[in-house]
Design a protein around this motif. Structure first.
Motif, PDB file in Angstrom:
ATOM      1  N   SER A 358      16.253 -30.893 -17.767  1.00  0.00           N
ATOM      2  CA  SER A 358      15.421 -30.532 -16.487  1.00  0.00           C
ATOM      3  C   SER A 358      14.934 -29.404 -16.350  1.00  0.00           C
ATOM      4  N   GLU A 359      14.355 -29.039 -17.677  1.00  0.00           N
ATOM      5  CA  GLU A 359      13.959 -27.767 -17.582  1.00  0.00           C
ATOM      6  C   GLU A 359      12.534 -27.918 -17.246  1.00  0.00           C
ATOM      7  N   ARG A 360      11.635 -27.016 -16.268  1.00  0.00           N
ATOM      8  CA  ARG A 360      10.204 -27.338 -16.705  1.00  0.00           C
ATOM      9  C   ARG A 360       9.733 -26.242 -17.063  1.00  0.00           C
ATOM     10  N   GLN A 361       8.562 -26.403 -17.550  1.00  0.00           N
ATOM     11  CA  GLN A 361       7.252 -24.928 -17.355  1.00  0.00           C
ATOM     12  C   GLN A 361       5.990 -25.090 -16.788  1.00  0.00           C
ATOM     13  N   THR A 362       5.084 -24.514 -16.277  1.00  0.00           N
ATOM     14  CA  THR A 362       3.749 -25.616 -16.446  1.00  0.00           C
ATOM     15  C   THR A 362       2.977 -25.766 -16.836  1.00  0.00           C
ATOM     16  N   ILE A 363       2.195 -26.777 -17.049  1.00  0.00           N
ATOM     17  CA  ILE A 363       1.369 -27.341 -18.085  1.00  0.00           C
ATOM     18  C   ILE A 363      -0.012 -27.036 -17.994  1.00  0.00           C
ATOM     19  N   ASP A 364      -1.326 -26.758 -19.090  1.00  0.00           N
ATOM     20  CA  ASP A 364      -2.217 -26.677 -17.684  1.00  0.00           C
ATOM     21  C   ASP A 364      -3.222 -28.097 -18.748  1.00  0.00           C
ATOM     22  N   THR A 365      -2.429 -28.814 -19.265  1.00  0.00           N
ATOM     23  CA  THR A 365      -3.704 -29.391 -19.783  1.00  0.00           C
ATOM     24  C   THR A 365      -3.472 -30.983 -20.931  1.00  0.00           C
ATOM     25  N   ALA A 366      -3.416 -32.112 -20.983  1.00  0.00           N
ATOM     26  CA  ALA A 366      -2.520 -33.111 -21.221  1.00  0.00           C
ATOM     27  C   ALA A 366      -3.515 -34.323 -20.902  1.00  0.00           C
ATOM     28  N   TYR A 367      -3.005 -35.081 -22.837  1.00  0.00           N
ATOM     29  CA  TYR A 367      -4.139 -35.726 -22.741  1.00  0.00           C
ATOM     30  C   TYR A 367      -3.287 -37.409 -22.792  1.00  0.00           C
ATOM     31  N   PRO A 368      -3.830 -38.697 -22.873  1.00  0.00           N
ATOM     32  CA  PRO A 368      -3.602 -39.052 -23.058  1.00  0.00           C
ATOM     33  C   PRO A 368      -2.258 -39.762 -23.748  1.00  0.00           C
ATOM     34  N   GLY A 369      -0.942 -40.487 -23.217  1.00  0.00           N
ATOM     35  CA  GLY A 369       0.137 -40.418 -23.763  1.00  0.00           C
ATOM     36  C   GLY A 369       1.279 -39.425 -23.142  1.00  0.00           C
TER      37      GLY A 369
END
Length: 542
Positions: A358-369
């Motif tokens: 249930s915890e979350r934080q902003t993510i700037d970059t992500a990749y396949p998978g």
């Protein structure tokens, strides 16, 4: 706080190289096999958390990280899938914990559309249970390779060779043990690592299993002296495994013909460290994803992603709606404007997050998978494709054939707006399928479910989240078939049948009292369209 999905800073990263660092997998099994406990143990051994919880917290121990809904904590079962991202050994593990109960199998199926591998848990005492068998079928249908973890070896159970034989005989997967238990089920002494020259590690419990189990390497001579007869028996069994050729083969594993097997006990954290290392070493990284026409989209192509889950109100302080997206290709950057494949409209990604239960934080970059959560994604639905650059449409995620039906009505007419908004949300998330007709009207939608526990979830969430309590009147149908506009007028007027429209995709479904009545209708109206829907990963019986 803002992070990248690999926990590091990159200038111009190689997308293919980043994809090779990803392992995206689901944990699946029959209810009560220990999925959520194993999820906690994996996070603990990867140092993502400092103390493992239990499904029913004791004393100051909290509930499991992945079971975040109030109803999950109260009942001690997983009701919805949960995503956890863990950094471990220069890899990014995207772990999806799934519901085990058959009533929530549709949610599990959606998750399996977003993973590259699955960990299947077996209870050491029960072996292959009905839901386990169904999930193996789904993995086979989706070509998802399976790693088997025989859990609860610290409790009385069956012989290990008997369990391996059951796997091979009943589901046709050749088991290839990577480790072997010393001591019978219920008298767990330690594990022999077949993949590391038959090295032996003796296990020691920690108080309550809340921290990592203590591991003590022993030489064969010391093990023989310490363990006595059980050590000699384990060596005999290992010799037998060598004689029958039960050794790991990568090609067979990735082709879905064999399954690496590990033994352990998730609650005291026995064997979890080796499972974690096995995932990094053996689980396949993301590869080219085929679109709906069968054309592969390479991982280093421009961004594309598949929406496999919708969830609202995860945080009571933020009444938002999140779309969980598996990144299939390319580099995702927060703020990029993507194209929503089903509508052709632009979709802005200003609010993107990484989720840990249930915890979350902003993510700037992500990749396949990687799995990203897009906030306030009201225009998205399960099965949608998002892309940048060349257009792509990934195959839709089909709905299961419902077997239980109930008419929903608001108990408080003054809360009709909240009632309608809540029903729309349940439909968008796939908690149930919502069926409507001009005859019944919008105030009395029919809720269609794979299992009756889904109705309990709807009633609970409608009251707690939308303050719009409902009553459900069950109706006597248990078979659904897909039909068309030409056949609907004929079928709708028949005794024991009714045609309704599914809100999510506009498809027409014929509901029938039972299979015997369906056979009569099929005999009397051979020209009418009555197509089976998906059931458990395969077509429903006609």
């Amino acid at each position: 706080m803002s992070v990248t999905a690999d926990g590091a800073s990159h200038g111009s990263p190689d997308t293919a190289a980043e994809a090779r660092r990803r392992r995206t997998f689901a944990v699946i099994s029959h209810p009560d096999a220990g999925k959520s406990t194993l999820t906690e143990a994996l996070a603990l051994h990867a140092a993502a958390i400092t103390s493992a919880g239990a499904v029913h917290g004791k004393g100051e121990r909290r509930g499991v990280t992945s079971d975040w809904m109030d109803m999950e904590r109260a009942r001690g079962i997983s009701i919805t899938s949960a995503a956890l991202r863990i950094d471990y050994d220069d890899c990014v593990l995207n772990l999806l914990d799934t519901p085990g109960h058959a009533d929530f199998s549709e949610d599990t199926y959606r998750v399996l559309a977003a993973v590259d591998c699955a960990i299947m848990l077996l209870d050491s005492a029960k072996g292959l249970e009905p839901q386990t068998l169904k999930l193996f079928d789904v993995c086979r249908a989706r070509s998802v390779p399976v790693i088997t973890f025989v859990n609860k070896w610290d409790r009385p159970g069956r012989e290990p060779l008997e369990l391996l034989d059951e796997i091979e005989q009943r589901i046709g997967l050749r088991p290839t043990p990577l480790n072997w238990p010393v001591g019978i089920a219920g008298d767990f002494r330690g594990l022999i690592d077949r993949s590391a020259g038959d090295t032996y590690t003796k296990m020691h419990r920690t108080p309550g299993g809340a921290t990592r189990a203590e591991e003590q390497p022993l030489s064969h001579a010391d093990a023989a002296e310490t363990e006595g007869a059980v050590w000699a028996q384990s060596l005999e069994e290992l010799e037998l495994l060598g004689e029958i050729g039960a050794d790991y083969d990568e090609e067979s594993f990735l082709a879905g013909k064999s399954s690496p097997v590990l033994f352990g006990a998730a609650l005291p954290n026995f064997g979890v460290a080796q499972l974690l290392r096995t995932l990094v070493r053996l689980a396949p990284p993301p590869s080219a994803e085929a679109d709906e026409k069968g054309r592969p989209r390479p991982v280093d192509a421009p961004f594309s992603g598949l929406v496999f889950k919708m969830q609202a109100n995860m945080d009571k302080a933020h009444r938002d709606r999140m779309a969980f997206v598996r990144v299939c290709s390319g580099r995702f950057e927060r703020g990029m404007v993507l194209t929503h494949a089903s509508t052709g409209r632009p979709f802005a990604t200003k609010y993107s997050q990484a989720v840990f239960g249930s915890e979350r934080q902003t993510i700037d970059t992500a990749y396949p998978g990687d799995v990203i959560a897009l906030v306030n994604a009201h225009s998205l639905r399960v099965g949608d494709t998002l892309f940048d650059g060349p257009e792509v449409h990934f195959p839709p995620i089909p709905s299961f054939a419902p077997e239980h039906f109930a008419v929903a009505r608001a108990l408080d007419a003054g809360r009709y707006k909240q009632f309608r908004r809540g029903i729309e949300q349940m439909d968008a998330e796939g908690v149930v399928q919502v069926l409507t007709s001009d005859v019944r009207g919008e105030q009395a939608p029919v809720l269609a479910a794979v299992g009756p526990l889904q109705f309990d979830v709807v009633k609970h969430r409608m009251e707690q989240e939308f303050r719009a309590p409902i009553e459900l009147a069950h109706i006597d149908y248990n078979v659904a078939r897909r039909t068309d506009a030409a056949s609907a007028p004929v079928l709708h007027g028949l005794s024991g049948a009714e045609v309704l429209k599914r809100r999510s995709d506009g498809e027409l479904l014929m509901l029938v009292h039972n299979k015997w009545r369906l056979k009569v209708i099929e005999r009397d109206h051979p020209e009418a369209v009555m197509e089976p829907l998906l059931a458990g990963g395969v077509e429903a019986d006609a």
